[in-house]
Design an enzyme around this catalytic site. Structure first.
Site, PDB file in Angstrom:
ATOM      1  N   LYS A   1      65.877  32.077  14.741  1.00 28.61           N
ATOM      2  CA  LYS A   1      66.096  30.893  14.183  1.00 28.61           C
ATOM      3  C   LYS A   1      67.218  30.334  15.325  1.00 28.61           C
ATOM      4  CE  LYS A   1      65.913  27.377  11.933  1.00 28.61           C
ATOM      5  NZ  LYS A   1      65.153  26.042  12.126  1.00 28.61           N
TER       6      LYS A   1
ATOM      7  N   LYS B   1      75.160  22.944  11.902  1.00 25.01           N
ATOM      8  CA  LYS B   1      75.055  23.961  10.528  1.00 25.01           C
ATOM      9  C   LYS B   1      74.188  24.760  11.535  1.00 25.01           C
ATOM     10  CE  LYS B   1      72.204  26.294   7.270  1.00 25.01           C
ATOM     11  NZ  LYS B   1      71.759  26.101   5.948  1.00 25.01           N
TER      12      LYS B   1
ATOM     13  N   THR C   1      68.194  29.109   5.857  1.00 26.75           N
ATOM     14  CA  THR C   1      68.616  29.341   7.294  1.00 26.75           C
ATOM     15  C   THR C   1      70.335  29.715   7.376  1.00 26.75           C
ATOM     16  OG1 THR C   1      67.175  27.846   8.831  1.00 26.75           O
ATOM     17  CG2 THR C   1      69.126  28.717  10.119  1.00 26.75           C
TER      18      THR C   1
ATOM     19  N   LEU D   1      67.542  28.244   0.274  1.00 27.35           N
ATOM     20  CA  LEU D   1      69.036  27.192   0.274  1.00 27.35           C
ATOM     21  C   LEU D   1      70.066  26.601   1.098  1.00 27.35           C
ATOM     22  CD1 LEU D   1      69.713  29.777  -2.503  1.00 27.35           C
ATOM     23  CD2 LEU D   1      69.337  28.114  -2.887  1.00 27.35           C
ATOM     24  N   PRO D   2      70.727  26.163   0.891  1.00 27.51           N
ATOM     25  CA  PRO D   2      71.668  25.594   2.189  1.00 27.51           C
ATOM     26  C   PRO D   2      72.910  26.169   2.295  1.00 27.51           C
ATOM     27  CG  PRO D   2      72.436  24.153  -0.114  1.00 27.51           C
ATOM     28  CD  PRO D   2      71.394  25.447  -0.474  1.00 27.51           C
TER      29      PRO D   2
END
Ligand code: NAD
Length: 294
Positions: free
Chosen positions: A170, A245, A95, A64-65
């Site tokens: 990440k 982001k 992420t 998901l975003p």
């Protein structure tokens, strides 16, 4: 195995398709009718909400975003937790910030469920080819149990440590990526304006100490690397807004750890400027345009 899958975007769509190809029974949910139809065409069952997608599944994958959406998809009344049988494992490959992953893991444990974070690198090409790298945060036992499912979607499955450390890996990787790309763009542009052939300069960098993935595989100067987005007008690749982001997540994480992140802050401003000029959808190596057009 019965698997629930929520979030069928550029990454999740092909990942779910690879689970189906590997023989799993996959039930999906997404807000986008187009994405749901593509999954149906690939052989998925379709659920009316995340809770229904989780019903009867042994594993649920979310892609998901952002963190707010992950929280609501998991914890809402019609969310994943509400539909899971006891002992189900939830793998979140979105992420997001490590803190949210840890909070979700605690909430899952209270309900007799398991939550691991498993963000990915490898982009949409890797999602399609099933060659993603998964950075997994969870116990040894949890890592062993999710590995067979992740192997259907990825090539390198790496255990980073306890829950949240997949997101730490990440975020830190993308922090250095954003910085090296901006640095390479700055140096390539300076070299150009001082009169050296950019191809010669890139060659020197790539056999010297300035070498990085950003200079060698993904050089931001057009025409240096045939397969790089810079050579096709900065289309495809990893979007500037996605880099933004991830640098925002790094900045938040640095603040919560009371740790300075000077270079990340400058890189964040560069990509923010690029995005505010309408280039948020271009590959992040377009950051060189701030130097070459300015
Ligand atoms: P995307 O925007 O293409 O897909 C997100 C999907 O989630 C969409 O289909 C959307 O409809 C769905 N969605 C949004 N809210 C929802 C909700 N409440 N319930 C159900 N579905 C919902 O994004 P993406 O590129 O697939 O990225 C997904 C995640 O993977 C992000 O966290 C991103 O940072 C990460 N990621 C992306 C890439 C990449 O190259 N695109 C690479 C590595 C990691």
């Amino acid at each position: 195995m019965k698997i629930g899958f929520i979030g069928l975007g550029n990454m999740g769509g092909p990942m779910a398709a690879n689970l189906i190809k590997a023989g799993h029974e996959v039930t999906v949910f997404d807000l986008s009718a187009v994405a749901v139809q593509a999954a149906r065409d690939a052989g998925a069952q379709v659920a009316a909400c995340p809770k229904d997608a989780a019903k009867g599944a042994r594993t649920v994958v979310t892609m998901l975003p952002n963190a707010a959406i992950v929280r609501s998809v998991l914890t809402a009344d019609d969310g994943v937790f509400a539909g899971c049988d006891n002992g189900v494992t939830i793998i979140d490959s979105s992420t997001i910030d490590p803190h949210t992953s840890r909070v979700m893991a605690e909430a899952a444990e209270k309900r007799g469920l398991t939550f691991v974070d498993a963000p990915v690198s490898g982009g949409t090409g890797g999602a399609q080819a099933g060659t993603l790298t998964f950075m997994v945060g969870g116990s040894d036992e949890q890592f062993e149990s999710v590995t067979p499912v992740l192997k259907c979607m990825g090539k390198n499955i790496v255990h980073c440590g306890g829950v949240g450390t997949g997101q730490v890996a990440k975020i830190c990787n993308n922090l250095v990526l954003g910085i090296t790309m901006a640095g390479t763009a700055e140096a390539m542009s300076l070299g150009e304006s001082l009169g050296i052939d950019p191809q010669v300069l890139a060659g020197i960098m790539n056999t010297s100490t300035g070498r990085s993935w950003s200079s060698e595989t993904y050089n931001p100067y057009p025409g240096i690397v045939e397969t790089a987005p810079s050579t096709r007008g900065y289309t495809g690749g990893f979007g500037t807004d996605l880099m933004l982001k991830d640098l925002g997540l790094a900045a938040d994480a640095a603040r919560s750890a009371k740790q300075p992140a000077y270079m990340g802050a400058i890189a964040q401003q560069l990509y923010q400027t690029l995005s505010s000029r309408g280039s948020g959808n271009l590959d992040f190596s377009a950051v060189i345009n701030l130097y070459r057009m300015g």
